[in-house]
Design an enzyme around this catalytic site. Structure first.
Site, mmCIF file in Angstrom:
data_model
loop_
_atom_site.group_PDB
_atom_site.id
_atom_site.type_symbol
_atom_site.label_atom_id
_atom_site.label_comp_id
_atom_site.label_asym_id
_atom_site.label_seq_id
_atom_site.Cartn_x
_atom_site.Cartn_y
_atom_site.Cartn_z
ATOM 1 C CE LYS A 113 -4.451 -1.537 1.663
ATOM 2 N NZ LYS A 113 -5.527 -1.407 2.635
ATOM 3 C CE LYS A 196 -5.988 -6.917 -1.921
ATOM 4 N NZ LYS A 196 -6.196 -6.717 -0.558
ATOM 5 C CE LYS A 199 -13.211 -2.331 0.367
ATOM 6 N NZ LYS A 199 -12.855 -1.999 1.731
HETATM 7 P P1 TYM Z 1 -10.705 -4.770 3.757
HETATM 8 O O1 TYM Z 1 -11.711 -3.688 3.954
HETATM 9 O O2 TYM Z 1 -9.543 -4.501 2.876
HETATM 10 O O3 TYM Z 1 -11.416 -6.075 3.213
HETATM 11 C C1 TYM Z 1 -12.560 -6.603 3.854
HETATM 12 C C2 TYM Z 1 -12.572 -8.115 3.769
HETATM 13 O O4 TYM Z 1 -12.619 -8.536 2.399
HETATM 14 C C3 TYM Z 1 -11.560 -9.456 2.149
HETATM 15 N N1 TYM Z 1 -11.097 -9.267 0.750
HETATM 16 C C4 TYM Z 1 -11.017 -10.239 -0.142
HETATM 17 N N2 TYM Z 1 -11.282 -11.561 -0.075
HETATM 18 C C5 TYM Z 1 -11.087 -12.311 -1.203
HETATM 19 N N3 TYM Z 1 -10.651 -11.775 -2.389
HETATM 20 C C6 TYM Z 1 -10.369 -10.455 -2.496
HETATM 21 N N4 TYM Z 1 -9.959 -9.941 -3.643
HETATM 22 C C7 TYM Z 1 -10.555 -9.623 -1.348
HETATM 23 N N5 TYM Z 1 -10.373 -8.294 -1.105
HETATM 24 C C8 TYM Z 1 -10.712 -8.096 0.193
HETATM 25 C C9 TYM Z 1 -10.469 -9.087 3.149
HETATM 26 O O5 TYM Z 1 -9.579 -10.155 3.376
HETATM 27 C C10 TYM Z 1 -11.305 -8.741 4.367
HETATM 28 O O6 TYM Z 1 -11.661 -9.923 5.073
HETATM 29 N N6 TYM Z 1 -8.001 -4.536 7.952
HETATM 30 C C11 TYM Z 1 -9.213 -5.048 7.377
HETATM 31 C C12 TYM Z 1 -10.441 -4.580 8.157
HETATM 32 C C13 TYM Z 1 -10.374 -4.865 9.606
HETATM 33 C C14 TYM Z 1 -10.541 -6.125 10.240
HETATM 34 C C15 TYM Z 1 -10.410 -5.872 11.630
HETATM 35 C C16 TYM Z 1 -10.776 -7.410 9.731
HETATM 36 C C17 TYM Z 1 -10.148 -3.939 10.581
HETATM 37 N N7 TYM Z 1 -10.186 -4.553 11.796
HETATM 38 C C18 TYM Z 1 -10.504 -6.925 12.541
HETATM 39 C C19 TYM Z 1 -10.870 -8.442 10.681
HETATM 40 C C20 TYM Z 1 -10.732 -8.195 12.054
HETATM 41 C C21 TYM Z 1 -9.321 -4.560 5.949
HETATM 42 O O7 TYM Z 1 -8.762 -3.552 5.590
HETATM 43 O O8 TYM Z 1 -10.187 -5.284 5.181
#
Ligand code: TYM
Length: 333
Positions: A113, A196, A199
């Site tokens: 990132k 991957k 967004k």
């Molecule tokens: P974030 O917002 O980037 O993504 C949310 C969830 O979607 C999953 N994900 C994917 N899974 C499969 N293929 C993809 N291309 C893909 N893109 C995203 C991510 O693995 C995630 O599960 N840091 C985290 C948010 C967070 C969190 C937490 C998660 C904050 N605190 C505590 C679990 C527990 C994040 O930025 O996810």
């Protein structure tokens, strides 16, 4: 209901996509009948990159609407915004003092990132996995459903919990387990099977948004990159390097609840033109009802806001108890 506790979160940063849905949200929905669940909008994490305040507010409501549209129920799961619970950041500070710089330096997501200009990335982006550990540990979560890209952050969370237990000679934290869906743990971009679905990817053609219309979904799948070979049983062989083909087969088999082998057998010898038409129908069948429900929920923001306020009250009660216990352990209370 079992005594397992589930927590997960999603950053409200733009349109959620098929990767977020298959990798995370679909699992959340399945888990809420069995476990005590906490699902959070990680709005503090959203601040780690430059964010327009008005856009963030909209994204928070869109993400809450998406949770409900996908099937999360406020009477089964606690749905809330991270920023409303001060104990997350209180615990994050204590965990900052437990985690080691060397551990954070290994985090691959920060490197990706921050890109080539690491010196200019926010400190928040660097310490983001520690806040994530606090999100999980403040609810004593035992299970954390996430996509594969969060696996390393979950391992870090376990390391932090273990070091806390060792440093303070207790077993206060149970180590949370990541729940990662096997075949759809990393849905890839429709334009490049080695990246991957994300967004933040510039090209909207690279992802299926959960708010896309039928026509947009079929166009994106039609334009999805594939190769000129036909479908055959060797697609998943390591040497095949048919990453785009693998991705489309994985999406199809998840939506159809069929194994890869069965899908490859059914389409053996066919071209991707035939396959894409059927894949399009499946994606439309799954996504359009969600997209319609998102619009419905966004027609009544008051209801959404009430759900988030009620969720915050439940979450806050638990989080305050935990932080008080932790403050006693470390000598702050
Ligand atoms: P974030 O917002 O980037 O993504 C949310 C969830 O979607 C999953 N994900 C994917 N899974 C499969 N293929 C993809 N291309 C893909 N893109 C995203 C991510 O693995 C995630 O599960 N840091 C985290 C948010 C967070 C969190 C937490 C998660 C904050 N605190 C505590 C679990 C527990 C994040 O930025 O996810």
């Amino acid at each position: 209901m079992s005594d397992k506790r589930v927590l997960s979160g999603i950053q409200p940063t733009g349109n959620l996509h098929l990767g977020n849905y298959l990798g995370a949200i679909k699992n959340f929905v399945a888990m809420q009948n069995e476990f005590k669940c906490f699902f959070m909008l990680a709005d503090l994490h959203a601040l780690t990159v430059k964010t327009d305040p008005k856009v963030l507010k909209e994204n928070i409501l869109n993400t809450a609407a998406t949770f409900l549209a996908a099937g999360l129920k406020s009477n089964k799961s606690t749905i809330f915004c991270q920023s409303q619970i001060n104990s997350h950041t209180d615990l994050a500070w204590i965990l900052n003092c437990i985690a080691r710089v060397g551990w954070l330096n290994r985090m691959t997501q920060f490197k990706e990132k921050a890109g080539s200009n690491k010196e200019n990335a926010s400190i928040g982006l660097y310490t983001y996995p520690i806040l994530m550990a606090a999100d999980i540990l403040i609810y004593k979560a035992t299970h954390v459903p996430v996509g594969d890209d969060q696996k390393q952050h979950l391992e870090l969370c376990r390391d932090i919990a273990l070091k806390f237990n060792n440093d303070y000679k207790n077993n206060y934290f149970t180590l949370p387990e990541a729940i990662i869906p096997k075949s759809v743990s990393r849905i890839m971009s429709l334009r490049n099977g080695t990246k991957k679905m994300s967004k933040s990817e510039e090209s909207d053609l690279s992802r299926i948004n959960l708010t896309d219309t039928k026509d947009v979904i079929s166009q994106k799948i039609k334009k999805a990159k594939t190769d000129n070979d036909t479908i055959n049983e060797k697609i998943f062989d390591k040497e095949s390097k048919r990453y785009e083909a693998q991705n489309l087969i994985k999406i199809y088999s998840n939506l159809k609840s069929e194994t890869h082998d069965k899908v490859l057998k059914d389409y053996n010898g066919k071209t991707f033109i035939d396959f894409k038409k059927d894949l399009s129908d499946l994606v439309i069948e799954e996504i359009i009802p969600i997209s319609n429900m998102i619009k419905k929920y966004r027609n009544d923001d008051k209801e959404l806001i009430n759900i988030l306020i009620n969720g915050s009250m439940v979450a806050n009660d638990i989080a305050e108890k935990t932080i008080f216990e932790i403050k006693k352990i470390v000598g702050l209370a």
